[in-house]
Design a protein around this motif. Structure first.
Motif, short mmCIF file in Angstrom:
data_model
loop_
_atom_site.label_atom_id
_atom_site.label_comp_id
_atom_site.label_asym_id
_atom_site.label_seq_id
_atom_site.Cartn_x
_atom_site.Cartn_y
_atom_site.Cartn_z
N PRO A 137 24.59 1.15 8.88
CA PRO A 137 25.24 1.11 7.57
C PRO A 137 24.34 0.50 6.51
CG PRO A 137 26.08 -0.64 8.97
CD PRO A 137 25.15 0.17 9.83
N THR A 138 24.69 0.77 5.26
CA THR A 138 23.99 0.20 4.12
C THR A 138 24.66 -1.11 3.75
OG1 THR A 138 23.39 2.39 3.33
CG2 THR A 138 23.24 0.58 1.76
N ALA A 139 23.85 -2.17 3.62
CA ALA A 139 24.38 -3.50 3.34
C ALA A 139 24.03 -3.92 1.92
CB ALA A 139 23.83 -4.51 4.34
N VAL A 140 24.88 -4.76 1.35
CA VAL A 140 24.61 -5.33 0.03
C VAL A 140 23.67 -6.52 0.22
CG1 VAL A 140 25.61 -6.34 -2.03
CG2 VAL A 140 26.88 -4.60 -0.77
N ALA A 141 22.45 -6.38 -0.26
CA ALA A 141 21.45 -7.42 -0.06
C ALA A 141 21.45 -8.46 -1.18
CB ALA A 141 20.06 -6.80 0.07
N ALA A 142 21.66 -8.03 -2.42
CA ALA A 142 21.58 -8.95 -3.55
C ALA A 142 22.36 -8.38 -4.72
CB ALA A 142 20.12 -9.21 -3.95
N VAL A 143 22.68 -9.23 -5.67
CA VAL A 143 23.37 -8.84 -6.91
C VAL A 143 22.68 -9.55 -8.07
CG1 VAL A 143 25.59 -8.43 -5.79
CG2 VAL A 143 25.06 -10.71 -6.66
N GLY A 144 22.90 -9.04 -9.27
CA GLY A 144 22.28 -9.65 -10.44
C GLY A 144 22.54 -8.83 -11.68
N SER A 145 21.60 -8.90 -12.62
CA SER A 145 21.74 -8.18 -13.89
C SER A 145 20.34 -7.96 -14.47
CB SER A 145 22.60 -8.97 -14.88
OG SER A 145 22.01 -10.23 -15.16
N LEU A 146 20.26 -6.98 -15.36
CA LEU A 146 19.00 -6.67 -16.03
C LEU A 146 18.69 -7.74 -17.07
CD1 LEU A 146 16.63 -4.78 -16.67
CD2 LEU A 146 18.16 -3.49 -18.17
N LYS A 147 17.46 -8.26 -17.03
CA LYS A 147 17.08 -9.33 -17.95
C LYS A 147 16.19 -8.84 -19.07
CE LYS A 147 15.04 -13.93 -18.16
NZ LYS A 147 14.40 -15.04 -17.42
N SER A 148 15.08 -8.17 -18.75
CA SER A 148 14.14 -7.78 -19.80
C SER A 148 13.25 -6.65 -19.28
CB SER A 148 13.28 -8.97 -20.25
OG SER A 148 12.47 -9.42 -19.18
N ILE A 149 12.48 -6.09 -20.21
CA ILE A 149 11.46 -5.08 -19.90
C ILE A 149 10.16 -5.57 -20.52
CG2 ILE A 149 10.79 -2.67 -20.17
CD1 ILE A 149 13.75 -2.02 -20.57
N ASP A 150 9.22 -5.97 -19.68
CA ASP A 150 8.00 -6.59 -20.19
C ASP A 150 6.87 -6.40 -19.19
OD1 ASP A 150 6.13 -8.05 -21.54
OD2 ASP A 150 7.00 -10.00 -21.11
N PRO A 151 5.96 -5.44 -19.42
CA PRO A 151 4.81 -5.29 -18.51
C PRO A 151 3.82 -6.44 -18.58
CG PRO A 151 5.20 -3.28 -19.78
CD PRO A 151 6.03 -4.36 -20.40
N ASP A 152 3.89 -7.28 -19.64
CA ASP A 152 2.95 -8.38 -19.81
C ASP A 152 3.40 -9.67 -19.13
OD1 ASP A 152 1.32 -6.73 -21.24
OD2 ASP A 152 2.11 -7.36 -23.19
N ARG A 153 4.51 -9.65 -18.43
CA ARG A 153 4.96 -10.86 -17.73
C ARG A 153 3.98 -11.17 -16.60
NH1 ARG A 153 8.62 -13.04 -13.79
NH2 ARG A 153 9.98 -14.62 -14.72
N ILE A 154 3.43 -12.38 -16.61
CA ILE A 154 2.37 -12.77 -15.67
C ILE A 154 3.01 -13.44 -14.46
CG2 ILE A 154 0.32 -14.18 -15.36
CD1 ILE A 154 -0.18 -13.94 -18.35
N ILE A 155 2.82 -12.85 -13.30
CA ILE A 155 3.31 -13.37 -12.02
C ILE A 155 2.10 -13.69 -11.16
CG2 ILE A 155 4.75 -12.93 -10.02
CD1 ILE A 155 6.29 -10.90 -11.71
N LEU A 156 1.97 -14.93 -10.74
CA LEU A 156 0.79 -15.40 -10.02
C LEU A 156 1.14 -15.75 -8.59
CD1 LEU A 156 -0.83 -17.73 -12.71
CD2 LEU A 156 -1.25 -15.31 -12.28
#
Length: 798
Positions: free
Chosen positions: A686-705
Motif C-alpha cells: 500500500p501507499t503510505a502517508v510519509a509527510a505533510v506540509g505546505s508550499l513555502k517559496s520558489i527560489d533557485p538561489d536558496r543555498i543548501i550546504l
C-alpha cells in the motif's frame, strides 16, 4: 492658635458642587436629536476618514456575503458535493447513500449517476461514498467535497470501553490527511442507534464526548437512521453556508462525470481526452493550460458549453440521467483557442551551449574592468596567485605577517583555479574569528618542545595500513559515546583528501561568510526558470486571473456551467486508464495560472507524519500532492535558518519538527497544501502517508550546504600546540587544507601550522591549552541540489 499643626477637615464630597449644576448633564430632546445625527457630529479630519472607511468595509463585506448567498441558492450554481466517509470498516455506506438519493429523488433511484436535482429541497447535490482502505481515492474526493459527512455506527463501540466510539487506523490516518489538505464544512452522521429514546440519547452523548475532539468546533452531529432524521439533515445542509479551503477557490476545476477519448490519426499513440462536468470555483479560459490529476499538464483544443442536464426547475420533475444521455447533450456554444493568446505548454528551458562563450568586450565593460583593476591595486592585502575577489573573501587579513610576492607564488595552499585537481572548494583560514588576545598568543607564544614532537612522529612512520586502521578504529570506539557530531567522515587511504573532498570548502562563519548563489551550478539549472521578483509576479498573475473571473470575456466559460473540455495530445494508454478509473474515483482537471507549467526549484515546509515510522532519506523518490497537482520528486531536506542566507542539509527527515524540502517541480503559486506519499517496497504494497506540509517559496538561489567534519587525534601536546594524526594521510593534503580553521570538541579553536613527517600528521596552534583526550576537527562545506526526477508524474495504477 493656627500654625502647621492646626486641624484641617476633609472637604465635603458631593456629586454636584451646587444645585444649579445638577441639571448641566441633562440635555433636551432637540439637543439629543441634534447629537444623534452623524453628519453634524462627525468633524472633518482623520476620525471622519476612519469612520467612512469602516463603513465602506462593512458594506463591501455585506455585499459579498449577499452575493455569495444568492449564488449558492441559485439554479446556476454547480451541485453540492457530499462525500460520505466511514470512520470504520463496519459502516454501511451503501444503505446511507441509497437513503439520501431516495429522499432527494424518489422517482429517479434507478439511474446510475450520483447527481440529483431536488425541487422539494431546492437543492442540487452529488453524493459520493469514499471507499474504505483506498487512500488515494479518499484524498481526491476530499479535494472536491463541499461537505464531508463522517459516518459512525453505534455497533462500533469499543469492547473494552462501551462509552467510546471506535475509529480504526485508516479512519484516523484519513482524518489527519484531510486536516492537512484543508477541511471543508463537516458533519457527523450516527447510524444504528437504538429505538429506545433514552438509550438513543445516551449513545448520542457518548459519541459527542468521544469524537468531538477529532472534528472542528462547528461540526454538527446528526442521527441518521430514519427518514425524518435524514430530512432534517438535508434541510439544514441546504440552508448551511458552506466553507471550503482558500486554495481551492483560487483555480477553476472540473470533476468529470463523463470521460471519453477520440484517437488522433495524425499523431500515433496520442488521443484527445474528453471530460464533461460542472465548472467550479473560477471561470475557465480556452487559452489556459489544464492539469489532469496524476497525468500532467496539457493544452485545450475546444470547450463546449452544454445545456444543464440537471436543472433545478425542470417541468417534468426530478430525475437522474444515464451516462448515454449525458454524452448526447448538444452544445450551446463552442470555444476554440486563439493561437496568439493561448498559453504555451513550456515545461523546460532550452539550454544554450554557447551562453558561456567569451565575446569581445564592449567599451563599457573595458572601462569597468579598468576601474576594478585600480581598486585591486589599492588593496594592501596580497593574495595567492589566481585568487579572485570572491575567493579572497575567505582569505584572512594577516596584519602581523606581510606576505611578499615571491612567497605568494610559492604558496602551496588552496588555490581555486588549480587545474591539476579541479578543486573549486575550500579557501580561507577561519581563525580570524578568534579574539585579539588569542590571535596574539598564537603568533607570539612559542614552545621549545617542537623538535621533540618532530622526532616523536617518526615512531608512527613504520606502521602498515592495517595497523593504522586498527588504531583509528580503537580511537573511534573510545569516542563512540559522543553523538553530537553526526557529520564526521573518515579520510580515505587510497584517494587523496584534496581530490576526494575537492568540492568542499571551509568558511570563517556559517552565518556571515559570503557564498555566490550563481557559482558552479549543475546542468539541471539550465533547464529551469527563475523569477526576478517572485512576489511581484505572483501578485500580477493573481490579479490577472481575478480580472478574467470578474469580467465577461468571450474566451471564458462562467462558473457553474456544464461544459465538455477537449484535452489534446494525451497518451492513449493513460486516457484508457482514466476512463476506467472514472467509475470508482473522481477524475479532476484544474486550470493553471501563467507560468505554472514551467519547472523550477520549489521549497516546502514539511514534517514527518505521525503514523509513519520508517526513515525518509534525502533524494528518495516520493510522490508529492500539491493542491490538485501530483508529481514525482526527489527532495533534499534542510533546516530553516531565519538569520542566515545559508541552510544546512539534513540527511533524513526528522520526526517532531519542520524541515524544508527542496525539489525540482512545476511552478505553483502558494498557498497550497502538501501531502507526501511513499510507496512501500514490494508488489501490492500500500501507499503510505510519509509527510505533510505546505508550499513555502520558489527560489533557485536558496543555498543548501552539506557539512562534513574531518577528525584527528592529538599525539603530542605542548600547551597551546599539538601534533595531530589520522586527519590526513599525506603531507600534500595537509598543505592543501592548511588555510581552513580547526577546532576541538572541548571548545578550542586554532589553525594548521605545517605538516609533520610523511604520514599526514600536522602541527596545530590553538587559542588555549589542548587536552590529550580531545578530538581535533575540521569543518568543510559544499552546496547540494535536489535530484532531477526520472519520471515527472505518477503512474495511474489505482
Amino acid at each position: 492658635m493656627g500654625g502647621s499643626r492646626s486641624q484641617v477637615n476633609k472637604a465635603h464630597k458631593s456629586r454636584f458642587s451646587s444645585k444649579a449644576s445638577r441639571q448641566v448633564h441633562k440635555t433636551s430632546r432637540i439637543d439629543k436629536s441634534r447629537i444623534s445625527k452623524p453628519e453634524r457630529n462627525v468633524t472633518k479630519g482623520a476620525r471622519a476618514a476612519r469612520i467612512q472607511r469602516s463603513k465602506m468595509v462593512r458594506d463591501q463585506k455585506r455585499a459579498a456575503l449577499l452575493k455569495e448567498k444568492r449564488a449558492s441558492s441559485a439554479s446556476t450554481s454547480p451541485p453540492r458535493v457530499i462525500v460520505l466517509f466511514g470512520l470504520s470498516a463496519s459502516v454501511n455506506l451503501d444503505a446511507l447513500e441509497k437513503d439520501l438519493l431516495t429522499l432527494l429523488s424518489p422517482e429517479g433511484t434507478k439511474a446510475t449517476s450520483a447527481t440529483v436535482a431536488s425541487p422539494d429541497y431546492k437543492l442540487r447535490a452529488m453524493v459520493l461514498k469514499a471507499p474504505h482502505g483506498d487512500l488515494l481515492t479518499c484524498m481526491e474526493m476530499a479535494k472536491v467535497a463541499d461537505l464531508i459527512a463522517f459516518v459512525a455506527t453505534a455497533s462500533s463501540l469499543c469492547e473494552e470501553d462501551m462509552s467510546v466510539f471506535h475509529v480504526d487506523s485508516f479512519g484516523s490516518q484519513c482524518l489527519s490527511v484531510f486536516r492537512s489538505i484543508g477541511l471543508p464544512s463537516t458533519a457527523l452522521l450516527i447510524r444504528d442507534l437504538p429505538l429506545e429514546p433514552r438509550r438513543k440519547q445516551e449513545l448520542k452523548k457518548m459519541c459527542l464526548s468521544s469524537l468531538a475532539s477529532e472534528f472542528p468546533e462547528d461540526c454538527k452531529f446528526y442521527p441518521a437512521d430514519t427518514k425524518d432524521e435524514l430530512h432534517k439533515f438535508l434541510w439544514l445542509f441546504k440552508e448551511q453556508r458552506l466553507t471550503v479551503p482558500h486554495w481551492r477557490n483560487q483555480r477553476p476545476f472540473l470533476m468529470a462525470q463523463e470521460v471519453g477519448l477520440v484517437n488522433d490519426d495524425s499523431n500515433p499513440g496520442k488521443c484527445t481526452l474528453i471530460l464533461s462536468g460542472y465548472l467550479r470555483a473560477r471561470s475557465l479560459s480556452i487559452n489556459q493550460l489544464v492539469h489532469l490529476s496524476g497525468t500532467g499538464d496539457f493544452q485545450l483544443c475546444k470547450i463546449d458549453l452544454l445545456k444543464d442536464p440537471f436543472p433545478l426547475n425542470a417541468k417534468k420533475g426530478p430525475e437522474l440521467m444515464d451516462s448515454d444521455e449525458l454524452h448526447d447533450l448538444q452544445a450551446i456554444r463552442s470555444l476554440v483557442p486563439d493561437p496568439l493568446k493561448q498559453e504555451p505548454l513550456l515545461v523546460e528551458n532550452i539550454p544554450d551551449p554557447l551562453a558561456g562563450e567569451q565575446t569581445w568586450p564592449t567599451e563599457a565593460e573595458m572601462a569597468e574592468a579598468d576601474r576594478i583593476h585600480k581598486q585591486k591595486e589599492q588593496k594592501k592585502k596580497i593574495l595567492p596567485r589566481g585568487t579572485s575577489d570572491y575567493q579572497a573573501a575567505w582569505i584572512v587579513d594577516d596584519t602581523d605577517e606581510e606576505v611578499s610576492g615571491s612567497e605568494a607564488e610559492e604558496d602551496d595552499g588552496m588555490v581555486l583555479d588549480e587545474e591539476e585537481n579541479g578543486f573549486s572548494g575550500p579557501e580561507g583560514s577561519n581563525y580570524s574569528d578568534l579574539d585579539e588576545d588569542h590571535a596574539v598568543s598564537l603568533n607570539l607564544r612559542n614552545s621549545d618542545d617542537e623538535t621533540e614532537a618532530d622526532t616523536a612522529m617518526t615512531e608512527g612512520e613504520n606502521l602498515t595500513r592495517e595497523q593504522i586502521e586498527d588504531e583509528i578504529r580503537k580511537i573511534k570506539d573510545a569516542h563512540a559515546e559522543d553523538e553530537e557530531y553526526p557529520d564526521e567522515v573518515d579520510t580515505p587511504f587510497d584517494v587523496p583528501a584534496r581530490k576526494r573532498f575537492a568540492k568542499y570548502r571551509g568558511m570563517k562563519s556559517f552565518r556571515t561568510s559570503s557564498w555566490d548563489p550563481k557559482e558552479s551550478l549543475p546542468p539541471e539549472y539550465a533547464r529551469i526558470f527563475a523569477f526576478d521578483n517572485f512576489a511581484r509576479t505572483r501578485k500580477h498573475v493573481l490579479s490577472k486571473a481575478l480580472d478574467m473571473d470578474q469580467g465577461a470575456k468571450e474566451d471564458c466559460v462562467p462558473v457553474g456551467s456544464y461544459i465538455r473540455i477537449f484535452i489534446k495530445e494525451v497518451q492513449v494508454d493513460v486516457a484508457s486508464k482514466l476512463s476506467i478509473l472514472a467509475k470508482t474515483s473522481p477524475v479532476l482537471a484544474c486550470g493553471l495560472f501563467q507560468h505554472e507549467s514551467k519547472m523550477s526549484v520549489m521549497h516546502f515546509s514539511i514534517r514527518k507524519h505521525d503514523s509513519y515510522s520508517a526513515p525518509i532519506k534525502a533524494k528518495e523518490t516520493l510522490t508529492f500532492h500539491v493542491g490538485f497537482r501530483q508529481f514525482i520528486a526527489r527532495p533534499i531536506f534542510s533546516s530553516d535558518n531565519m538569520n542566515s542566507d545559508k541552510h544546512k542539509m539534513e540527511r533524513f527527515l526528522h520526526a517532531g519538527r519542520f524541515s524544508i524540502a527542496s525539489v525540482y517541480a512545476p511552478i505553483s503559486f502558494p498557498p497550497l497544501p502538501l501531502i507526501v506519499l511513499k510507496c512501500e517496497q514490494g508488489e501490492g504494497s500500500p501507499t503510505a502517508v510519509a509527510a505533510v506540509g505546505s508550499l513555502k517559496s520558489i527560489d533557485p538561489d536558496r543555498i543548501i550546504l552539506k557539512k562534513i567534519i574531518l577528525t584527528g587525534y592529538p599525539q603530542r601536546v605542548s600547551k597551546l600546540k599539538a601534533t595531530v594524526r589520522y586527519m590526513f594521510h599525506n603531507p600534500e593534503d595537509v598543505r592543501w587544507f592548511k588555510p581552513v580553521e580547526v577546532w576541538t570538541k572541548c571548545g578550542r579553536r586554532g589553525r594548521v601550522k605545517e605538516p609533520v613527517g610523511t604520514h599526514g600528521a600536522l602541527k596545530c596552534t590553538f587559542d588555549g591549552v589542548v587536552q590529550q583526550h580531545d578530538t581535533v576537527c575540521m569543518s568543510l562545506y559544499k552546496r547540494v541540489y535536489p535530484k532531477w526526477p526520472e519520471q515527472r508524474f505518477p503512474v495511474l495504477d489505482r
